[in-house]
Design a protein around this motif. Structure first.
Motif, PDB file in Angstrom:
ATOM      1  N   HIS A  82     -18.637  10.064 -25.446  1.00 40.63           N
ATOM      2  CA  HIS A  82     -18.165   9.824 -24.081  1.00 40.63           C
ATOM      3  C   HIS A  82     -18.835   8.628 -23.412  1.00 40.63           C
ATOM      4  N   VAL A  84     -21.907   8.408 -22.300  1.00 43.17           N
ATOM      5  CA  VAL A  84     -22.754   8.843 -21.166  1.00 43.17           C
ATOM      6  C   VAL A  84     -24.153   9.129 -21.707  1.00 43.17           C
ATOM      7  N   ASP A 214      -7.689  10.864 -18.928  1.00 46.05           N
ATOM      8  CA  ASP A 214      -9.044  11.260 -19.315  1.00 46.05           C
ATOM      9  C   ASP A 214      -9.994  10.950 -18.151  1.00 46.05           C
ATOM     10  N   THR A 216     -13.040  11.269 -17.780  1.00 53.56           N
ATOM     11  CA  THR A 216     -14.424  10.813 -18.023  1.00 53.56           C
ATOM     12  C   THR A 216     -14.600   9.344 -17.608  1.00 53.56           C
ATOM     13  N   GLU A 217     -13.499   8.602 -17.580  1.00 60.31           N
ATOM     14  CA  GLU A 217     -13.640   7.189 -17.189  1.00 60.31           C
ATOM     15  C   GLU A 217     -13.994   7.025 -15.704  1.00 60.31           C
ATOM     16  N   LEU A 219     -16.341   8.987 -14.187  1.00 60.28           N
ATOM     17  CA  LEU A 219     -17.632   9.629 -13.888  1.00 60.28           C
ATOM     18  C   LEU A 219     -18.585   8.674 -13.166  1.00 60.28           C
ATOM     19  N   ILE A 227     -16.500  17.093 -15.210  1.00 54.75           N
ATOM     20  CA  ILE A 227     -15.406  17.284 -16.175  1.00 54.75           C
ATOM     21  C   ILE A 227     -15.805  18.405 -17.126  1.00 54.75           C
ATOM     22  N   ARG A 229     -14.934  20.544 -20.624  1.00 53.90           N
ATOM     23  CA  ARG A 229     -14.198  20.430 -21.900  1.00 53.90           C
ATOM     24  C   ARG A 229     -14.556  21.629 -22.782  1.00 53.90           C
ATOM     25  N   CYS A 245     -19.903  20.505 -19.838  1.00 49.61           N
ATOM     26  CA  CYS A 245     -19.403  19.651 -18.768  1.00 49.61           C
ATOM     27  C   CYS A 245     -20.187  18.353 -18.718  1.00 49.61           C
ATOM     28  N   LEU A 246     -19.506  17.345 -18.197  1.00 42.71           N
ATOM     29  CA  LEU A 246     -20.097  16.027 -17.980  1.00 42.71           C
ATOM     30  C   LEU A 246     -20.132  15.821 -16.475  1.00 42.71           C
ATOM     31  N   SER A 247     -21.265  15.333 -15.990  1.00 44.15           N
ATOM     32  CA  SER A 247     -21.404  15.150 -14.537  1.00 44.15           C
ATOM     33  C   SER A 247     -22.498  14.125 -14.305  1.00 44.15           C
TER      34      SER A 247
END
Ligand code: PLP
Length: 371
Positions: A82, A84, A214, A216-217, A219, A227, A229, A245-247
């Motif tokens: 991702h 990140v 998507d 994630t772009e 964030l 996000i 997943r 999750c992405l944060s």
């Protein structure tokens, strides 16, 4: 006798438990038939990724040891995928776990959280369990461009000083409806910075690459975007329970304070890390899904049944009458689907896309029951 139900915290007293689909073995016992196919829980009909299976075998000898509580290998692989840093990632026992962590970390009885009608049943459960107010916003109507989906302007209008979380699933379950990149981006831009947008992308992998939205772009653009997943759908690991999750790192830091130290088991960590790189399996899962979706859409059109165009691995079909007898009849013929009356859609069934052979059998059964 003590009333243990009354002793529970008020939010929990008001909850109705989530009703999962019954396992195949239980239904076969109940109905006295075998060879049932299950198209009810949005699972991957191809089974788990073969690379995940190999990884599990290798990990077995380590089972006496606790898992890596930080999930280093999986987080490293996810960070690379991702783009990140690892401190943006929170791992969960399924993405369900992460949704619950968000509610526990950010909601109190003084707060509210917003979600759409006909969206994932776990949102109101997670919100109410912590005693917070749940604000369900009516979905878009059947004749909308995107039927039975999130009404984003209405969700924005519902935000007040007590709002802490907004749940949006794209694509949405159980309807399969989806939002465009512009719609979603414009929406997040208008959400106040102190309201967290939880963008649930459990079914993202099923969208064709050129049409995929998507999140994630975004964030880096939005500190208040989370996000979620899962490995339960396209990666075929529902039984293992791995999600994430992405944060921004501050939110991840908060979630990691309340996460159980070993919430993802060692076999699941190994399987997910391997599955993430199994591009061939993912491509096969998407291709089988696209072909099965076309078969089911064609069957609906032939039978005159309307459905919600879906970007998930399932289709919401409207039978224009009580769907329960149809569900029951299909079940007796060996095909399990999912009634969604509990979502307020009594005339509909949600049907998961299976293999080609399973879809052929489904279509035959639908023709027998509805033709
Ligand atoms: C929209 C949505 N989000 C999250 C989940 C949770 O999936 P899991 O806990 O298996 O990751 C599901 C499962 O069906 C779902 O449909």
């Amino acid at each position: 006798m003590t009333d243990f139900k009354k002793m529970a915290v008020p939010g929990v007293q008001k909850l109705s438990p989530y009703i999962p689909g019954k396992p195949i073995s239980e239904l076969e016992r109940e109905l006295g038939i075998d060879n049932i196919i299950k198209l009810a829980s949005n699972e991957n009909p191809l089974g788990p990724s073969p690379l995940a299976m190999q990884a599990i075998e290798q990990e077995m000898s380590e089972l006496a040891l606790y898992p890596d509580g930080n999930g280093f290998a999986l987080k490293k692989a996810l960070a690379k995928k991702h783009g990140v840093s690892m401190d943006c990632i929170t791992l969960g026992n399924g993405s369900n776990d992460v949704l619950v962590l968000l509610a526990e970390a950010y909601l109190t009885p003084e707060h509210n959280a917003i979600y759409s009608q006909y969206s994932f049943a776990v949102y109101p459960i997670a919100i109410q369990a912590v005693g917070a107010q749940h604000q369900m916003i009516p979905a878009t109507p059947w004749d909308a461009e995107q039927p039975l989906g999130c009404d984003l302007p209405a969700m924005l209008a519902a935000i007040n000083d007590q709002t802490r979380l907004i749940f949006v699933a794209n694509p949405n379950n159980p309807t399969g409806s989806f939002l465009s990149k512009t719609q979603l981006h414009d929406f997040i831009k208008q959400v106040p910075a102190d309201v967290i947008v939880v963008l649930d992308e459990a079914y993202l992998e099923y969208s064709p690459l050129e049409e995929r939205v998507d999140g994630t772009e975004w964030l880096k653009e939005f500190d208040n975007l989370v996000i979620t997943r899962t490995f339960s759908k396209a990666y075929g690991l529902a039984g293992f329970r791995v999600g994430y999750c992405l944060s921004n790192p501050d939110i991840a830091n908060v979630l990691n304070r309340i996460r159980q130290p070993f919430n993802v088991n060692s076999l699941a960590l190994a399987a997910a890390t391997a599955a993430l790189n199994d591009e061939a399996f993912l491509q096969r899962s998407m291709a089988v899904n696209a072909a099965g979706m076309r078969m089911l859409e064609a069957a609906c059109e032939q039978l005159g049944l309307r459905y919600v165009p879906s970007r998930g691995n399932f289709l919401l079909v409207d039978f224009a009458r009580d769907a329960m007898p149809i569900y029951q009849h299909m079940l007796e013929l060996g095909v399990i689907t999912r009634p969604v009356a509990n979502y307020g859609l009594p005339n509909c069934l949600r049907i998961t896309i299976g293999t080609e052979a399973e879809m052929q059998r489904l279509v035959q059964v639908m023709q027998q029951v509805c033709g």
